[in-house]
Scaffold this motif. Structure first.
Motif, PDB file in Angstrom:
ATOM      1  N   GLN A 167      41.271  41.832 -18.489  1.00  0.00           N
ATOM      2  CA  GLN A 167      41.015  42.069 -17.071  1.00  0.00           C
ATOM      3  C   GLN A 167      42.239  41.816 -16.190  1.00  0.00           C
ATOM      4  O   GLN A 167      42.203  42.069 -14.995  1.00  0.00           O
ATOM      5  CB  GLN A 167      39.843  41.202 -16.600  1.00  0.00           C
ATOM      6  N   ALA A 209      36.225  41.185 -11.617  1.00  0.00           N
ATOM      7  CA  ALA A 209      36.458  42.461 -12.300  1.00  0.00           C
ATOM      8  C   ALA A 209      37.895  42.509 -12.805  1.00  0.00           C
ATOM      9  O   ALA A 209      38.161  42.973 -13.906  1.00  0.00           O
ATOM     10  CB  ALA A 209      36.183  43.627 -11.355  1.00  0.00           C
ATOM     11  N   ALA A 210      38.836  42.003 -11.982  1.00  0.00           N
ATOM     12  CA  ALA A 210      40.257  42.020 -12.337  1.00  0.00           C
ATOM     13  C   ALA A 210      40.964  40.888 -11.606  1.00  0.00           C
ATOM     14  O   ALA A 210      40.478  40.395 -10.587  1.00  0.00           O
ATOM     15  CB  ALA A 210      40.882  43.361 -11.961  1.00  0.00           C
ATOM     16  N   ALA A 248      37.630  35.008 -16.973  1.00  0.00           N
ATOM     17  CA  ALA A 248      37.848  36.419 -17.296  1.00  0.00           C
ATOM     18  C   ALA A 248      38.279  36.582 -18.738  1.00  0.00           C
ATOM     19  O   ALA A 248      38.707  35.630 -19.391  1.00  0.00           O
ATOM     20  CB  ALA A 248      38.930  36.995 -16.380  1.00  0.00           C
ATOM     21  N   ARG A 296      39.345  48.266 -10.068  1.00  0.00           N
ATOM     22  CA  ARG A 296      38.083  47.640 -10.484  1.00  0.00           C
ATOM     23  C   ARG A 296      37.452  48.439 -11.615  1.00  0.00           C
ATOM     24  O   ARG A 296      37.059  47.893 -12.639  1.00  0.00           O
ATOM     25  CB  ARG A 296      37.121  47.550  -9.294  1.00  0.00           C
ATOM     26  N   ARG A 305      36.694  45.723 -19.869  1.00  0.00           N
ATOM     27  CA  ARG A 305      35.787  44.596 -20.125  1.00  0.00           C
ATOM     28  C   ARG A 305      34.549  45.067 -20.886  1.00  0.00           C
ATOM     29  O   ARG A 305      34.115  44.436 -21.842  1.00  0.00           O
ATOM     30  CB  ARG A 305      35.396  43.947 -18.789  1.00  0.00           C
ATOM     31  N   ALA A 308      39.438  48.123 -14.918  1.00  0.00           N
ATOM     32  CA  ALA A 308      39.293  46.784 -15.514  1.00  0.00           C
ATOM     33  C   ALA A 308      37.892  46.605 -16.096  1.00  0.00           C
ATOM     34  O   ALA A 308      37.731  46.022 -17.179  1.00  0.00           O
ATOM     35  CB  ALA A 308      39.599  45.707 -14.472  1.00  0.00           C
TER      36      ALA A 308
END
Length: 191
Positions: free
Chosen positions: A163, A124-125, A159, A11, A18, A14
């Motif tokens: 990610q 998040a991923a 996303a 998390r 981001r 990633a």
């Protein structure tokens, strides 16, 4: 000292990728997703829930407004309590939002509640089998599990391409998505 879980490490990495994207890259990515749209047709009146973007999340609003132009009815989630399903309240462009329990903008408690047919979710991923890593509270997993007892709600992660990770260490309570849309590709996990 407590060890950091593999999921927490993934998390964090990633989110760092981001966060490193420029405002221009974020805006362009959201526009590309909106232009490409969903990988299937929607019927007029289809209830699509999005989210109010926080931190460096990809903005779902361009896609949501494109879907509204196709006849979708829009909704945004409202947090009630941890361990409970999110509620979804009707939302249209221009509606005032209030800060919810977690400080995330959400529709007024007076707005009509809806049950989504499609949930656009932040993450998040994600990996190539549809597993996602959120922020760890489990709101979306719990909500999918709850709502899917009554009907299949299509789960679509939004996303940035950065990610994507090799594999999410999914647990039994983690709910896989049906699709993930990035600025580069549409991933279909329905097999």
């Amino acid at each position: 000292m407590r060890a950091i879980s593999p999921k927490a490490e993934l998390r964090s990495a990633a989110l760092t990728r981001r966060d490193a994207l420029s405002e221009e890259e974020r805006t362009a990515a959201a526009a590309k997703i909106a232009k490409r749209g969903l990988p299937f047709e929607i019927a007029p009146g289809t209830v699509v829930s999005g989210y109010s973007p926080i931190r460096s999340e990809i903005d779902p609003m361009p896609l949501m407004l494109a879907l509204a132009a196709q006849g979708a009815q829009l909704a945004l989630p409202a947090v009630t309590a941890r361990g409970h399903s999110l509620l979804f309240r009707t939302w249209a462009k221009g509606d005032r939002l209030t800060l919810g329990a977690l400080g995330i903008p959400e529709p007024s408690p007076a707005a009509a509640e809806l049950v989504p047919d499609i949930m656009l979710v932040p993450l998040a991923a994600f990996d190539r089998v549809g597993h996602r890593i959120g922020y760890g509270a489990g709101y979306f997993d719990f909500t999918f599990t709850h709502l899917r007892k009554a009907k299949h709600v299509i789960g679509i992660g939004l996303a940035f391409a950065v990610q994507e990770i090799k594999a999410v260490p999914a647990l039994s309570h983690d709910v896989a998505l049906d699709y993930v849309l990035t600025e580069r590709k549409t991933f279909d996990f329905r097999e």
